[in-house]
Design an enzyme around this catalytic site. Structure first.
Site, mmCIF file in Angstrom:
data_model
loop_
_atom_site.group_PDB
_atom_site.id
_atom_site.type_symbol
_atom_site.label_atom_id
_atom_site.label_comp_id
_atom_site.label_asym_id
_atom_site.label_seq_id
_atom_site.Cartn_x
_atom_site.Cartn_y
_atom_site.Cartn_z
ATOM 1 N N HIS A 383 0.890 -1.203 0.013
ATOM 2 C CA HIS A 383 0.059 -0.108 0.151
ATOM 3 C C HIS A 383 0.777 1.258 -0.100
ATOM 4 O O HIS A 383 0.751 2.178 -0.912
ATOM 5 C CB HIS A 383 -0.978 0.029 1.374
ATOM 6 C CG HIS A 383 -1.765 1.046 1.387
ATOM 7 N ND1 HIS A 383 -3.232 1.124 1.088
ATOM 8 C CD2 HIS A 383 -1.682 2.502 1.719
ATOM 9 C CE1 HIS A 383 -3.804 2.235 1.303
ATOM 10 N NE2 HIS A 383 -2.911 2.993 1.937
ATOM 11 N N GLU A 384 1.744 1.407 0.826
ATOM 12 C CA GLU A 384 2.499 2.596 1.103
ATOM 13 C C GLU A 384 3.548 2.671 -0.159
ATOM 14 O O GLU A 384 3.937 3.894 -0.695
ATOM 15 C CB GLU A 384 3.407 2.530 2.370
ATOM 16 C CG GLU A 384 2.434 2.650 3.495
ATOM 17 C CD GLU A 384 1.379 3.601 3.583
ATOM 18 O OE1 GLU A 384 1.590 4.788 3.064
ATOM 19 O OE2 GLU A 384 0.496 3.643 4.464
ATOM 20 N N HIS A 387 1.627 4.726 -2.911
ATOM 21 C CA HIS A 387 1.736 6.181 -2.526
ATOM 22 C C HIS A 387 3.167 6.698 -3.156
ATOM 23 O O HIS A 387 3.267 7.507 -3.768
ATOM 24 C CB HIS A 387 1.615 6.379 -1.228
ATOM 25 C CG HIS A 387 0.359 6.233 -0.445
ATOM 26 N ND1 HIS A 387 -0.780 6.871 -0.984
ATOM 27 C CD2 HIS A 387 -0.091 5.500 0.482
ATOM 28 C CE1 HIS A 387 -1.909 6.613 -0.247
ATOM 29 N NE2 HIS A 387 -1.467 5.818 0.591
ATOM 30 N N HIS A 390 3.524 6.845 -6.848
ATOM 31 C CA HIS A 390 2.529 7.756 -7.594
ATOM 32 C C HIS A 390 3.375 9.123 -7.328
ATOM 33 O O HIS A 390 3.456 9.688 -8.316
ATOM 34 C CB HIS A 390 1.023 7.660 -6.654
ATOM 35 C CG HIS A 390 0.267 8.513 -7.130
ATOM 36 N ND1 HIS A 390 -1.215 8.723 -6.703
ATOM 37 C CD2 HIS A 390 0.006 9.531 -8.198
ATOM 38 C CE1 HIS A 390 -2.019 9.475 -7.360
ATOM 39 N NE2 HIS A 390 -1.185 10.222 -8.435
#
Length: 592
Positions: A383-384, A387, A390
């Site tokens: 998940h991180e 980020h 992105h």
């Protein structure tokens, strides 16, 4: 939890990549302090040349200020107990107030111009880096005050932001983490250990953990209540001062999000509650309990199938799961591992939870973890890193004025990674037990991210609307609202323990008002994007990278359309509900 100096260097992020020494930070701080005078532009923002010069100067200062801020933020989060780190962050905050005050004239001066002139500015090629910002200024015209009023509001930045800081200190530094005995050993129930213990197969351990952890928040409930109530009142103050219909309207317009999206989310989740209630009933049956409690929500329905991987094994697994995104994406993940982007272990005084942080002039993004060997933490890593990727692509492809993407799309890339990882795991196991475990994990991910975050969003909306109507908020009214929503979302098969009425009091994201619903829209978008990547391959990946590289160059709704998702329609929401129901049906079938 070990002291930070006992953690190997390869498991800590390299703040020295931003500033090699503390003195380098001090030198930039001094330099930025001297560059905060923008008075030479005041009264002159009526030509393309002057507007460009002002914006160029603004973003040049902002680039350096962001470096100062992110460095101080990271040091603070390494150990929230250190007064020198807290002081560093306070200095940046004070500098930020000066910065905001020095440019407070800009928006009022620009919004005082007629709309025709502003649109001419927006269309001029010389201002191409700022065209979306100018579009926002045009929309903001009705809500901008005069120069003096804006300056006064800007000077109040530290005060208005204090409620989040107060809760942060309560939650990370002052909360009396309780101790419980687990199989003969004393265990401190920290934020990180709470997540681990609530997945324990021993129901008595979960019960003791749940009651002990909530007792810490209940003991501080008066202080926490007043902190949150003051935060809501601050939101109302700003909504009324800026002439918005409501706090929610202000938040949505501030994100450039169509209100239809919020309505679609709430309505779709309400339509899907029947499937959520079925899931709760299946969970109750699978656990074989006569009464399902809130401390039974997180434990796996399949024993001894948790992926208990150390960090290095977890990282390799994440790389394999994200292989559909291409070779270059994989190389970038490896750089994050090798080049000090990630702070891995839970240590004394370290900020709880996980996040990714990045600014345009930093050499790369950073990721904070508090890694534990559980399936949930493996997915948190994926998940991180989503980020971080992105941010990396947006910073690389966009000018600083457009590199920062809106919070609304912030959870999309991270959740795409989670869905892709889960699909990889499901596709690469024939073991029925493990497949059931993964289906259970996927259902819990949708339950936690789509249903639970929407429940949080409803709580926020109700609390703000109540206060806006003139009905005072109290700890009792907040508790009553929360436990009522909990019963609605989980249904009759779940017993809502009295302690769960206080859950709102431990949610840090409530101090970023109307943030949490974006997790729900994020997973909705991510499921659609991941499904398309698996079905279409390269064309879908190319479209997805257009989105990753778009930063904040247009409204978030339009940017998501680059990746094939239109949240103004109900299709993506209904698809997410269908995915949840399909996983539930597969789980039930395998359980036979």
């Amino acid at each position: 939890m070990k002291p930070r100096n006992e953690v190997p260097a390869n498991l800590k992020w390299r703040t020295e990549d931003i500033f090699a020494t503390q003195q380098a930070w001090e030198d930039m701080y001094e330099d930025v302090s001297k560059r905060l005078d923008f008075s030479r532009f005041e009264g002159k923002l009526n030509t393309v040349e002057n507007v460009k010069a002002c914006f160029d100067a603004l973003y040049d200062v902002m680039g350096d200020f962001e470096l100062l801020s992110v460095y101080a933020h990271m040091l603070h989060d390494e150990d929230t107990r250190k007064s020198e780190n807290n002081a560093l962050q306070a200095r940046v905050s004070a500098l930020g107030v000066r910065f905001s005050s020095s440019i407070a004239f800009m928006t009022p001066e620009l919004t005082s111009l007629d709309e025709k002139t502003l649109k001419q500015f927006q269309a001029d090629p010389a201002l191409a880096d700022y065209d979306y910002e100018l579009e926002g200024i045009i929309k903001e015209k009705p809500h901008v005050l005069g120069k003096e009023a804006e300056a006064v509001l800007a000077m109040g930045g530290q005060v208005f932001g204090s409620f989040s800081n107060i809760f942060g200190m309560i939650n990370n530094a002052d909360l009396p983490f309780p101790e419980i005995t687990v199989r003969g050993k004393k265990v401190k129930v920290s934020h990180g250990m709470y997540g681990v213990l609530m997945q324990d197969p021993d129901r008595n351990v979960r019960k003791k953990t749940f009651k002990a952890f909530y007792s810490a928040f209940i003991g501080l409930i008066n202080t926490i209540s007043q902190t949150y109530i003051s935060h809501v009142n601050k939101d109302i103050y700003f909504a009324r001062v800026r002439k918005y219909e409501s706090c929610l309207a202000k938040a949505l317009e501030g994100e450039d999000v169509n209100p239809k999206v919020y309505d679609n989310l709430i309505k779709s989740v309400h339509r899907g509650l029947k499937t959520m209630h079925k899931y709760v009933s299946v969970r109750k049956k699978a656990l074989g309990v006569s009464r399902l409690h809130m401390y039974d929500v997180y434990t796996s329905l399949v024993e001894d199938a948790d992926l208990k991987l150390d960090y290095e094994e977890a990282f390799e697994l994440v790389k394999k799961g994200l292989a559909p995104l291409g070779e270059e994406y994989g190389k970038l993940l490896q750089r994050a591992h090798d080049e000090g982007w990630i702070d891995v272990e839970e240590t004394e005084g370290k900020r709880s939870g996980a996040y990714s942080i990045s600014v345009h002039r930093a050499p790369h993004p950073y990721v904070l973890l508090n890694y534990q060997p559980t399936t949930n933490n493996i997915f948190t890593l994926a998940h991180e890193l989503g980020h971080a990727m992105h941010s990396y692509h947006s910073n690389k492809s966009q000018p600083i004025s457009k590199s920062g993407y809106r919070i609304f799309v912030a959870e999309v890339a991270s959740t795409v990674n989670e869905v892709l990882l889960l699909k990889y795991l499901l596709a690469n196991t024939e073991d029925v037990k493990l497949k059931k475990y993964l289906l259970n994990y996927y259902m819990d991910m949708i339950k936690g991210t789509l249903f639970r975050q929407t429940m949080f969003a409803e709580f926020e909306a109700i609390a703000h609307a109540q206060a806006e109507s003139g009905k005072p908020l109290t700890k009792d009214s907040l508790n009553e609202t929360y436990i009522g929503l909990n019963r609605k979302y989980f249904g009759r098969s779940m017993y809502s323990d009295p302690e769960i009425a206080y859950e709102w009091a431990r949610i840090p994201h409530f101090y970023r008002s109307f943030y949490v619903y974006k997790y729900a829209t994020g997973i909705t978008s991510a499921i659609s994007i991941a499904e398309r990547i698996y079905k279409e391959g390269k064309p879908a990946v190319e479209d997805y990278f257009k989105f990753l590289s778009s930063g904040g160059s247009a409204s978030p709704i339009e940017l998501l359309k680059l990746a094939g998702v239109d949240l103004t329609k109900k299709d993506a929401f209904d698809a997410a509900m269908d995915s949840f129901e399909d996983a539930l049906n597969q789980f039930v079938e395998l359980s036979k």
